[in-house]
Scaffold this motif. Sequence first.
Motif, PDB file in Angstrom:
ATOM      1  N   SER A 119      26.072  11.545 -23.606  1.00 54.55           N
ATOM      2  CA  SER A 119      26.641  12.545 -23.781  1.00 54.55           C
ATOM      3  C   SER A 119      27.192  12.647 -25.449  1.00 54.55           C
ATOM      4  O   SER A 119      27.024  14.009 -25.359  1.00 54.55           O
ATOM      5  CB  SER A 119      27.917  12.193 -23.175  1.00 54.55           C
ATOM      6  OG  SER A 119      28.406  10.904 -23.753  1.00 54.55           O
ATOM      7  N   TRP A 131      32.939  25.420 -13.729  1.00 57.90           N
ATOM      8  CA  TRP A 131      32.068  24.255 -14.570  1.00 57.90           C
ATOM      9  C   TRP A 131      31.062  23.735 -14.028  1.00 57.90           C
ATOM     10  O   TRP A 131      31.021  23.872 -12.754  1.00 57.90           O
ATOM     11  CB  TRP A 131      33.058  23.216 -15.370  1.00 57.90           C
ATOM     12  CG  TRP A 131      32.367  22.921 -15.788  1.00 57.90           C
ATOM     13  CD1 TRP A 131      31.100  21.019 -15.708  1.00 57.90           C
ATOM     14  CD2 TRP A 131      32.298  22.787 -17.648  1.00 57.90           C
ATOM     15  NE1 TRP A 131      31.033  20.396 -16.868  1.00 57.90           N
ATOM     16  CE2 TRP A 131      31.526  21.748 -17.705  1.00 57.90           C
ATOM     17  CE3 TRP A 131      32.454  24.150 -18.593  1.00 57.90           C
ATOM     18  CZ2 TRP A 131      30.917  21.493 -19.288  1.00 57.90           C
ATOM     19  CZ3 TRP A 131      32.403  23.764 -19.351  1.00 57.90           C
ATOM     20  CH2 TRP A 131      30.957  22.439 -20.044  1.00 57.90           C
ATOM     21  N   PHE A 162      36.140  16.316 -25.717  1.00 60.42           N
ATOM     22  CA  PHE A 162      35.451  16.006 -24.096  1.00 60.42           C
ATOM     23  C   PHE A 162      35.237  14.278 -23.382  1.00 60.42           C
ATOM     24  O   PHE A 162      35.852  13.508 -24.401  1.00 60.42           O
ATOM     25  CB  PHE A 162      34.120  15.836 -24.778  1.00 60.42           C
ATOM     26  CG  PHE A 162      33.327  17.131 -25.753  1.00 60.42           C
ATOM     27  CD1 PHE A 162      32.926  18.244 -24.527  1.00 60.42           C
ATOM     28  CD2 PHE A 162      33.729  16.942 -27.367  1.00 60.42           C
ATOM     29  CE1 PHE A 162      32.206  19.230 -25.834  1.00 60.42           C
ATOM     30  CE2 PHE A 162      33.857  18.109 -27.520  1.00 60.42           C
ATOM     31  CZ  PHE A 162      33.066  19.424 -27.537  1.00 60.42           C
ATOM     32  N   PRO A 215      27.278  21.445 -15.640  1.00 59.39           N
ATOM     33  CA  PRO A 215      26.486  21.227 -16.940  1.00 59.39           C
ATOM     34  C   PRO A 215      25.782  21.698 -17.971  1.00 59.39           C
ATOM     35  O   PRO A 215      24.952  21.719 -19.027  1.00 59.39           O
ATOM     36  CB  PRO A 215      25.519  19.679 -16.156  1.00 59.39           C
ATOM     37  CG  PRO A 215      26.455  19.582 -14.833  1.00 59.39           C
ATOM     38  CD  PRO A 215      26.798  21.271 -14.337  1.00 59.39           C
ATOM     39  N   TYR A 230      30.756  14.303 -20.015  1.00 63.93           N
ATOM     40  CA  TYR A 230      30.613  14.646 -20.509  1.00 63.93           C
ATOM     41  C   TYR A 230      28.526  15.510 -20.423  1.00 63.93           C
ATOM     42  O   TYR A 230      28.609  14.123 -20.821  1.00 63.93           O
ATOM     43  CB  TYR A 230      31.026  15.671 -22.346  1.00 63.93           C
ATOM     44  CG  TYR A 230      31.159  16.593 -22.168  1.00 63.93           C
ATOM     45  CD1 TYR A 230      30.990  18.194 -22.158  1.00 63.93           C
ATOM     46  CD2 TYR A 230      29.059  17.196 -23.297  1.00 63.93           C
ATOM     47  CE1 TYR A 230      30.811  19.447 -22.215  1.00 63.93           C
ATOM     48  CE2 TYR A 230      28.928  18.398 -23.396  1.00 63.93           C
ATOM     49  CZ  TYR A 230      29.661  19.866 -23.183  1.00 63.93           C
ATOM     50  OH  TYR A 230      29.543  20.979 -23.361  1.00 63.93           O
ATOM     51  N   PRO A 231      28.206  16.151 -19.949  1.00 63.23           N
ATOM     52  CA  PRO A 231      28.479  17.338 -19.761  1.00 63.23           C
ATOM     53  C   PRO A 231      28.859  17.454 -18.235  1.00 63.23           C
ATOM     54  O   PRO A 231      29.273  18.741 -17.469  1.00 63.23           O
ATOM     55  CB  PRO A 231      27.744  18.726 -20.009  1.00 63.23           C
ATOM     56  CG  PRO A 231      26.012  17.296 -19.471  1.00 63.23           C
ATOM     57  CD  PRO A 231      26.289  16.279 -20.366  1.00 63.23           C
ATOM     58  N   LYS A 266      31.406  16.671 -16.301  1.00 62.20           N
ATOM     59  CA  LYS A 266      32.774  17.665 -16.111  1.00 62.20           C
ATOM     60  C   LYS A 266      33.095  17.732 -17.176  1.00 62.20           C
ATOM     61  O   LYS A 266      32.661  17.822 -18.687  1.00 62.20           O
ATOM     62  CB  LYS A 266      34.006  15.690 -16.280  1.00 62.20           C
ATOM     63  CG  LYS A 266      33.724  15.043 -15.430  1.00 62.20           C
ATOM     64  CD  LYS A 266      34.380  15.431 -14.447  1.00 62.20           C
ATOM     65  CE  LYS A 266      34.813  14.324 -13.322  1.00 62.20           C
ATOM     66  NZ  LYS A 266      33.531  15.430 -11.790  1.00 62.20           N
ATOM     67  N   PRO A 267      33.702  19.020 -17.297  1.00 64.24           N
ATOM     68  CA  PRO A 267      34.585  20.389 -18.808  1.00 64.24           C
ATOM     69  C   PRO A 267      34.968  19.748 -19.786  1.00 64.24           C
ATOM     70  O   PRO A 267      35.811  18.556 -19.254  1.00 64.24           O
ATOM     71  CB  PRO A 267      34.968  20.979 -17.997  1.00 64.24           C
ATOM     72  CG  PRO A 267      35.953  20.092 -16.536  1.00 64.24           C
ATOM     73  CD  PRO A 267      35.569  19.209 -15.881  1.00 64.24           C
ATOM     74  N   PRO A 268      35.007  20.278 -21.124  1.00 63.72           N
ATOM     75  CA  PRO A 268      35.948  19.442 -22.232  1.00 63.72           C
ATOM     76  C   PRO A 268      37.100  20.074 -21.242  1.00 63.72           C
ATOM     77  O   PRO A 268      37.716  20.632 -20.425  1.00 63.72           O
ATOM     78  CB  PRO A 268      35.243  20.282 -22.525  1.00 63.72           C
ATOM     79  CG  PRO A 268      34.942  21.334 -22.703  1.00 63.72           C
ATOM     80  CD  PRO A 268      34.297  20.904 -20.962  1.00 63.72           C
ATOM     81  N   ILE A 292      26.132  16.458 -27.272  1.00 60.62           N
ATOM     82  CA  ILE A 292      27.721  16.755 -27.787  1.00 60.62           C
ATOM     83  C   ILE A 292      27.145  17.201 -29.730  1.00 60.62           C
ATOM     84  O   ILE A 292      27.245  18.611 -30.293  1.00 60.62           O
ATOM     85  CB  ILE A 292      28.801  16.147 -28.511  1.00 60.62           C
ATOM     86  CG1 ILE A 292      29.255  15.923 -26.960  1.00 60.62           C
ATOM     87  CG2 ILE A 292      29.415  16.278 -29.345  1.00 60.62           C
ATOM     88  CD1 ILE A 292      30.497  15.323 -26.703  1.00 60.62           C
ATOM     89  N   TYR A 338      34.189  13.058 -29.897  1.00 61.48           N
ATOM     90  CA  TYR A 338      34.641  13.570 -28.668  1.00 61.48           C
ATOM     91  C   TYR A 338      36.113  14.041 -28.569  1.00 61.48           C
ATOM     92  O   TYR A 338      36.585  14.708 -27.840  1.00 61.48           O
ATOM     93  CB  TYR A 338      34.857  12.295 -27.743  1.00 61.48           C
ATOM     94  CG  TYR A 338      33.282  11.688 -27.150  1.00 61.48           C
ATOM     95  CD1 TYR A 338      32.789  11.829 -26.153  1.00 61.48           C
ATOM     96  CD2 TYR A 338      32.018  11.391 -27.585  1.00 61.48           C
ATOM     97  CE1 TYR A 338      31.742  11.604 -25.555  1.00 61.48           C
ATOM     98  CE2 TYR A 338      31.449  10.085 -27.339  1.00 61.48           C
ATOM     99  CZ  TYR A 338      31.357  10.543 -25.849  1.00 61.48           C
ATOM    100  OH  TYR A 338      29.841  10.818 -26.110  1.00 61.48           O
TER     101      TYR A 338
END
Length: 182
Positions: free
Chosen positions: A37, A128, A91, A130, A95-96, A98-100, A41, A66
Amino acid sequence: MMTPDGSGRLKPLPTAMYAGYSGTASSWVAKTSVSASGKRIQREMAELNVDPPPDCSAGPKGDNLYHWIATIIGPSGTPYEGGIFFLDIIFPSDYPFKPPKLVFKTRIYHCNVDTAGNLSVEILRDSWSPALTITKVLQAIRSIFLKPEPYSPVLPVIARLYLTDREKHDEVAREWTLRFAK
């Protein structure tokens, strides 16, 4: 970490077998998912720096990858025109997948933002995926300045005013922008 060999002596395990183990069974952390993740990011941050959406910027708050701060400038021709709106972006560690979570830190008069600044837009809920990026999220948030989602509001009173008396709604939104975002 060591394991007994056939002679009763302890020999080290290959590092890859216990990567992420910090010494106790309850402190096992899957570093690979955090790493994955984090890399995602970082890649999105690089893409955002090269090609940011119009009137948007975002980046880490301090050295926490994050937790980001975003800025959106209210688009021309809207009651939010010229306002500078700050958002926190958190975040999740997965992630990705799950959404931020995005929260307006600047007060805004908008049917899709509650009084605590929590944002409710389709892209961060049921839509949402990924495959979406923070750039796409910022574009979606900027689009609610242009076209709110009054049929899925978090503040029905504001949505009702938007649908029944757009002139009054825009007047109040302009006043809030002038008061809180300039």
